[in-house]
Design a protein around this motif. Structure first.
Motif, PDB file in Angstrom:
ATOM      1  N   SER A  85     -14.060  -5.713  -9.924  1.00 52.22           N
ATOM      2  CA  SER A  85     -13.359  -4.875  -9.946  1.00 52.22           C
ATOM      3  C   SER A  85     -13.286  -3.894  -8.880  1.00 52.22           C
ATOM      4  N   PHE A  86     -12.618  -2.576  -9.017  1.00 55.28           N
ATOM      5  CA  PHE A  86     -12.165  -1.477  -7.378  1.00 55.28           C
ATOM      6  C   PHE A  86     -11.680  -0.641  -8.074  1.00 55.28           C
ATOM      7  N   GLY A 137       0.523 -11.087   5.770  1.00 57.75           N
ATOM      8  CA  GLY A 137       0.554 -10.920   4.124  1.00 57.75           C
ATOM      9  C   GLY A 137      -0.267  -9.535   3.994  1.00 57.75           C
ATOM     10  N   ILE A 138       0.777  -9.481   2.529  1.00 56.41           N
ATOM     11  CA  ILE A 138       0.824  -7.992   1.992  1.00 56.41           C
ATOM     12  C   ILE A 138      -0.423  -8.155   0.860  1.00 56.41           C
ATOM     13  N   ASP A 139      -1.255  -7.332   0.761  1.00 54.81           N
ATOM     14  CA  ASP A 139      -1.814  -7.242  -0.068  1.00 54.81           C
ATOM     15  C   ASP A 139      -0.793  -6.238  -1.289  1.00 54.81           C
ATOM     16  N   VAL A 140      -1.876  -7.254  -2.444  1.00 50.65           N
ATOM     17  CA  VAL A 140      -0.716  -6.718  -3.745  1.00 50.65           C
ATOM     18  C   VAL A 140      -1.425  -5.029  -3.749  1.00 50.65           C
ATOM     19  N   ARG A 141      -2.091  -4.076  -4.230  1.00 49.34           N
ATOM     20  CA  ARG A 141      -2.069  -2.966  -3.893  1.00 49.34           C
ATOM     21  C   ARG A 141      -1.254  -2.023  -2.983  1.00 49.34           C
ATOM     22  N   GLY A 198      -9.300   5.655 -11.465  1.00 48.17           N
ATOM     23  CA  GLY A 198     -10.175   4.476 -12.012  1.00 48.17           C
ATOM     24  C   GLY A 198     -10.130   3.555 -11.750  1.00 48.17           C
ATOM     25  N   GLU A 199     -11.073   2.435 -12.531  1.00 41.21           N
ATOM     26  CA  GLU A 199     -10.610   1.190 -12.127  1.00 41.21           C
ATOM     27  C   GLU A 199      -9.355   0.608 -12.361  1.00 41.21           C
ATOM     28  N   PHE A 200      -9.618  -0.670 -11.598  1.00 43.44           N
ATOM     29  CA  PHE A 200      -8.458  -1.564 -11.716  1.00 43.44           C
ATOM     30  C   PHE A 200      -8.928  -3.468 -11.316  1.00 43.44           C
ATOM     31  N   PHE A 201      -8.825  -4.001 -12.089  1.00 43.09           N
ATOM     32  CA  PHE A 201      -9.043  -5.300 -11.236  1.00 43.09           C
ATOM     33  C   PHE A 201      -8.260  -6.446 -10.708  1.00 43.09           C
ATOM     34  N   SER A 202      -8.456  -7.131  -9.587  1.00 39.92           N
ATOM     35  CA  SER A 202      -7.375  -7.485  -8.720  1.00 39.92           C
ATOM     36  C   SER A 202      -6.793  -8.575  -9.335  1.00 39.92           C
TER      37      SER A 202
END
Length: 181
Positions: free
Chosen positions: A119-120, A165-169, A107-111
């Motif tokens: 969105s991604f 750095g670590i991406d939140v995803r 689905g679609e999510f927002f960073s």
């Protein structure tokens, strides 16, 4: 900040090739130019040695350091109307050298919805086959990591200790939310 009136105009403060700075009322935010968004890929590899996830490491200018991320790329940056699934297939192979036989769109999510409208689309890729070296295109200089899921927390901690750095995803891997299906 107060919510702007629904009819408050949206003013463009600055626009570049990939991002636009906007203001509505007193609220300032950034959006992607030309309506493009991202495809993010959770690529999982099942093998005799267990379950693995494919992560990428690359230098990110805004952070001034390398960042550990899920493979990802822009949808529609070159081709208007491109489907997220098509972009995901292309980006997985370009960045990691893998192709997936099975795909599932989550689905679609927002960073970061408080300051970025981007969105991604999150896609899960399974049944991977290594078809190339990966590393990205042009000067992306991407390093591919095939990380055992059982060791993901240690991998993230080690990379953080190195200064990455670590991406939140990547946090969803630590929580295990999507890995069961």
């Amino acid at each position: 900040m107060a919510r702007p009136a629904p009819d408050a105009p949206i003013e463009t403060r600055w626009e570049g090739k990939f991002v636009t700075v906007k203001q509505q009322g007193t609220w300032e935010y950034v959006s992607r130019s030309r309506g493009i968004h991202a495809a993010v890929i959770l690529a999982m590899d099942e093998a005799a040695d267990g379950r693995h996830v494919i992560l990428v490491e690359q230098f990110r200018v805004p952070m001034g350091r390398n960042c550990i991320e899920l493979p990802a790329g822009l949808v529609g940056d070159d081709t208007a109307g491109e489907a997220a699934e098509i972009a995901a297939e292309r980006e997985l192979e370009e960045e990691t050298g893998y192709r997936a036989a099975n795909w599932r769109t989550v689905g679609e999510f927002f960073s970061s919805p408080g300051m970025v409208s981007e969105s991604f689309t999150l896609l899960v890729a399974k049944d991977l086959t290594k078809v190339g070296e990966g590393g990205g295109v042009d000067s992306e200089d991407i390093v591919v990591h095939r990380v055992p899921l059982a060791g993901i927390a240690d991998f993230v901690a080690a990379k953080r200790a190195e200064g990455c750095g670590i991406d939140v995803r990547v946090a969803m891997l630590l929580a295990g939310g999507l890995l069961g299906g």
